[in-house]
Every structure is written in C-alpha cells, then in structure tokens.
Scaffold this active site. Sequence first.
Site, short mmCIF file in Angstrom:
data_model
loop_
_atom_site.label_atom_id
_atom_site.label_comp_id
_atom_site.label_asym_id
_atom_site.label_seq_id
_atom_site.Cartn_x
_atom_site.Cartn_y
_atom_site.Cartn_z
N CYS A 53 0.85 -1.18 0.00
CA CYS A 53 0.00 0.00 0.00
C CYS A 53 0.89 1.23 0.00
O CYS A 53 2.06 1.17 0.33
CB CYS A 53 -0.89 0.03 1.24
SG CYS A 53 -2.10 -1.30 1.31
N GLY A 80 -0.25 0.20 -4.76
CA GLY A 80 -1.56 -0.37 -4.50
C GLY A 80 -2.56 0.14 -5.50
O GLY A 80 -2.75 1.35 -5.62
N ASN A 155 0.18 1.08 5.74
CA ASN A 155 1.03 0.32 4.81
C ASN A 155 1.76 -0.73 5.64
O ASN A 155 2.39 -0.40 6.64
CB ASN A 155 2.03 1.25 4.12
CG ASN A 155 3.15 0.50 3.41
OD1 ASN A 155 4.28 0.97 3.38
ND2 ASN A 155 2.86 -0.64 2.84
N GLY A 156 1.66 -1.99 5.20
CA GLY A 156 2.30 -3.08 5.93
C GLY A 156 1.26 -4.10 6.32
O GLY A 156 0.12 -4.05 5.87
N CYS A 292 12.82 -3.95 4.42
CA CYS A 292 12.46 -4.92 3.37
C CYS A 292 13.42 -4.79 2.18
O CYS A 292 13.46 -3.75 1.52
CB CYS A 292 11.03 -4.63 2.91
SG CYS A 292 10.55 -5.51 1.42
N TYR A 298 12.09 -4.37 -6.23
CA TYR A 298 10.87 -4.25 -7.03
C TYR A 298 9.89 -3.20 -6.55
O TYR A 298 9.33 -2.46 -7.34
CB TYR A 298 10.16 -5.62 -7.06
CG TYR A 298 8.79 -5.61 -7.69
CD1 TYR A 298 8.65 -5.63 -9.08
CD2 TYR A 298 7.65 -5.59 -6.90
CE1 TYR A 298 7.38 -5.62 -9.65
CE2 TYR A 298 6.38 -5.59 -7.48
CZ TYR A 298 6.25 -5.59 -8.85
OH TYR A 298 5.02 -5.58 -9.41
N SER A 339 10.29 -2.89 -14.45
CA SER A 339 11.03 -3.21 -13.23
C SER A 339 12.37 -3.88 -13.49
O SER A 339 13.27 -3.83 -12.66
CB SER A 339 10.18 -4.09 -12.31
OG SER A 339 9.72 -5.22 -13.01
N ASP A 401 14.84 -9.79 -15.52
CA ASP A 401 13.59 -9.51 -14.81
C ASP A 401 13.91 -9.34 -13.33
O ASP A 401 14.97 -9.75 -12.87
CB ASP A 401 12.58 -10.65 -15.01
CG ASP A 401 11.13 -10.19 -14.87
OD1 ASP A 401 10.90 -9.08 -14.35
OD2 ASP A 401 10.24 -10.96 -15.28
N ASP A 402 12.97 -8.72 -12.58
CA ASP A 402 13.27 -8.45 -11.17
C ASP A 402 13.15 -9.67 -10.28
O ASP A 402 13.91 -9.85 -9.34
CB ASP A 402 12.34 -7.33 -10.64
CG ASP A 402 10.88 -7.71 -10.76
OD1 ASP A 402 10.34 -8.35 -9.86
OD2 ASP A 402 10.27 -7.36 -11.79
N CYS A 438 5.64 -13.75 2.22
CA CYS A 438 5.87 -12.55 3.02
C CYS A 438 4.65 -12.32 3.90
O CYS A 438 3.53 -12.39 3.41
CB CYS A 438 6.10 -11.34 2.12
SG CYS A 438 6.17 -9.77 3.02
N CYS A 489 15.38 -7.18 6.17
CA CYS A 489 14.56 -8.39 6.13
C CYS A 489 14.83 -9.06 4.79
O CYS A 489 14.74 -8.42 3.74
CB CYS A 489 13.08 -8.06 6.24
SG CYS A 489 12.01 -9.50 5.99
S1 SF4 Z 1 9.63 -11.17 3.44
FE1 SF4 Z 1 10.55 -10.28 1.56
S2 SF4 Z 1 8.97 -8.91 0.73
FE2 SF4 Z 1 8.40 -9.36 2.87
S3 SF4 Z 1 9.26 -7.68 4.08
FE3 SF4 Z 1 10.78 -9.34 4.10
S4 SF4 Z 1 12.14 -8.89 2.31
FE4 SF4 Z 1 10.26 -7.65 2.08
#
Ligand code: SF4
Length: 537
Positions: A53, A80, A155-156, A292, A298, A339, A401-402, A438, A489
Amino acid sequence: MGIGQSPTRSTPSSTYSDDSGATRRSLALSVIGGSTVDPELDAATDQGPKEECGVFGVWAPGEEVAKLTYYGLYALQHRGQEAAGIAVADGSEIVVFKDLGLVSQVFDEQTLTALKGHIAVGHCRYSTTGSGSWENAQPTFATTSVGSGLALGHNGNLVNTAELALAANKPAGRAGPSKSTTDSDIVTRLLAEAATDVGIETAALRLFPSLKGAFNFVFCDEHTLYAARDPHGVHPLVLGRLDRGWVVASETAALDIVGASYVREVEPGELLAIDEDGIRSERFASSNPKGCVFEYVYLARPDTTISGRGVHATRVDIGRRLAVEAPIEADLVIPTPESGTPAAIGYAQQAGIPYGQGLVKNAYVGRTFIQPSQTIRQLGIRLKLNPLRDVIRGKRLVVVDDSIVRGNTQRALVRMLREAGAVEVHVRIASPPVRWPCFYGLDFGTRAELIASASEVDDVRRSIGADSLGYISLDSLVAATEQPRNRLCTACFTGEYPIAIPDQVGKHVLEGIARGVTGDAFAPIPNYGQACALSRP
Ligand code: SF4
C-alpha cells in the site's frame, strides 16, 4: 462527522542453471509444498509480486491538501491499485472519500474541490489482509465515545491480527464489531476506544507496542496529523517540508512530486504528531531496523531513496553483479519493462553486451477489474508486453527480470520471444529465488504457490523454457543495497523471519475467524505438487 463514499532458511549463494542440466552453486532444499497454479490462471492475470500500500499525509493550512494528497497518491500508485481514499480534516470534522479503483478513477476535480481542510490522510491499497471489498478500502474511520473522529491509512501487515481482533470485539469494547476484515480497521477501532479516555496521542503510544508485524500508519483527528512506523521500519516512511506545512509519504519520490523537500525518515518505533504547535517526536519502542530488501528489488520507485541509497543505482548495481555471477555469451540484453530495466542496463554494462528494448509495455495498463475473455486470455502476456520482432529476430537474448514468483509470466515471455525469432533466451533474475511467503505487507501467495519453493533452479529453468537461468546471490543483493545485512529483512529468500510469525496467519485471517476456521500459510495443498506447476503449459 461525515463519511463520504463513492456511488458506486538457509539459502544461497547465487544460483545458475543452463540446459546442459548443470546447476551451479544451487542448493538442496527441503520440499515443503509443491507449487500450485490455478490452471485457469495464465500470464494475462499473473501479476508477479503484489505491491502493498501507499500512504500519504499532509498538514498544511492554506494549501489544497486534498489535491496535494491526490498527487502524492498518484506518485505512489504502483504500491496499490485496488482502492484509493482521502480523509480531510478542517478542525471540526473529518470527511472520508474512498472507492475501489485507481487514484485517477476514484477522484475527480469536483470531489477533490469539495474536500476542504488543512489536514489530509491518503491511501492507495492492495489487499494484504482482508479481501478487496469497499469496506476494506482506506482510510478507515472510527469515532471515540466523546465524538471526535479518527481516520487512518496503513502500509504493511500485522501478524497478530487475530489476537487484536479478539481484543477489538471483546464485549466491553465500545468500538463495536465491524464489517471490515483488515488489521488496519482493527487498529483504528482499538485506537478510538483507547483515545476516549486519554486522547489519540497517548492512546497510540500505549497501543502500538502491542502490535506485531509491519506498520506505517498515517492518521489524523480533526486537529492533528500523526505518522508512526513499526520498530523494525520494515517499509519506508519519510517526512518532507512544504513552505506552509509538512508531508509524510511512503517514498521520497512522492515528496518530489508535490514539491516537498526531504527532511528525514520517520524512525522505526517513532510517533510524529503535527499540528499548530509544530512537530512532536515521541517513541513507543526502540529501533531495531529490518528494512524490506524487496523494496530495492521491485517495490519502490527507481527515483526513490531508501536509507540514503538510491533505488535506481541499487538496481543497476544488482545487474552488474548478476553479470559477474551468471555470465553468458549473447547478442543483446533486454529488460522486462519496467522493473527489470535498471538491472538490465547494469548487466549489459558489465558484460559488454549491447542493451536494447526488445519488449514494448503498455504504459497505460493498470489493474483491471474486467476478467479477460477466453480469446483475450489466450493472448496472455501480450496484454502487457509485445515483442519488437525486428530487434529480437535471430538474436541470442539475455532477458533481465526483477523476480520470479509463480513463473507464469516468464514462461509466457520466453515462448513469446522464441515465436518472435529469438534463437536463444537466457533469463537473468535480479533477486534470489523467492521461496517463502511474506507476512509483512507483500503478497506472494502461499509457499505452495511459489515455483522456487519446491524446485531446483534447473527445474524452474525447464518450466519456463529458458536456455539458461541465473539468479543473483543474496550476498550480492545485500551488497548492492549498501545496507548492513543485519538491518534488512530477507525472509522471502531465506525463511528467516525477523518478526515471529504466529501459527494463524494469512491474508484472509479475519474472514477465517468469522467462518470458524484457521489458516496455515505454510501448508502444501494435497495432490497438487511440484510436477503440476512445472508441467504448465
Ligand atoms: S519477506 Fe521479503 S517482501 Fe516481505 S518484508 Fe521481508 S524482504 Fe520484504
């Protein structure tokens, strides 16, 4: 208070495979679930990773805050595309206008002109918790028992939604039950409930430490704009300055588009409050960053900067590293637009292979709510991409590609390029294999739907029909972001989730609770295994 509505685990080193059957530096993986693909789903509807989002907020007396927010959301549309909404506060009331559709479909001049005030909260949505119904569009809205309003954009994705839902609907709860099935709505009601006695600011500082998962909240009452970011800062949230006010946004690019200057990131675990007394910063948790990494791959716009690192530069660097890790002799490097473009540029530069545009993307394609007819469906990927035959014919291609999620797009793409005359198609991917779902705001589907979750690299290569397939290593991806590994992450590649995942999780967790069932996002679907995905079509 008025609510307006429209009428209407351990992985990699880099993985590389070619059609000799060689799989270099690939990993032995435990097979948890086979890949399942709806046989009716093809590249016409396979949209790869689904964004999360976008959030945007303005506090600016004397400005047309609804129009500023419209353009802010317009800049964040990629995050989004299911629904959009804006809440405006004028010091005495809050009006929320939201609907399903793109930002430009939901709002027109007349609507925006009618949204008057000096505070605005905007949101564009892809559903990561709850279905894509009107009730789940944002900003969400609730009233406290003393009659003040609260509008919130999120968002999240929270991972303790079920626990929070029970708290929100407990008999003593004054906020009462809701038709909405989003974690965001639950937070709004819990916040309104708690604010009755202590006000929103104190209520937020007390409530947010109990939330688990990823959240960027932009919210307001009649007088104050608030912004809060989870203690891990999973997704970006930035603060900008206008001549006559302040802006908060998911990405720095949205600040640029509305003429705001970048001030700083909202810190993980920080709550900002902006009103006529100025800007206040308070902490509800200590900072433990786990940004993230997929934002760099992407999600974010290439013209956005995250933690001081430009996204475009990161993607070009990923391409250069990919060329070193997965080299191939070829005549032309082409991207999967848009992308894959920066990484393709980097790959071509490093490999010394000419770069070209071999695919034309329909720039005006947004999310469509019209299911394609069977005739259109058979055209598959051509709804989105069409090959430049004169460029492709007779060439050995590297296609960058991404990411690969389900594999449907790449399978259709390789076939289309061969039909257009390519003599070899080598696929290079600017991220490691996506093997885990995710739970923090990006929808890859369940593990069973991810083609790489149960397949070696060469199996994926054969499935998509490429002459060779190469992914960048996680180490190189992390290096390209210029962020310390322990501040990122990477769970969708490694299965190492930085925020613990409760047993009962998944996009439709609240609908599941309503039906008395529990979900298991890790579970394989019986009798629908690896071979099923790999044999399509
Ligand atoms: S699992 Fe992948 S897409 Fe989800 S927050 Fe972690 S790095 Fe980002």
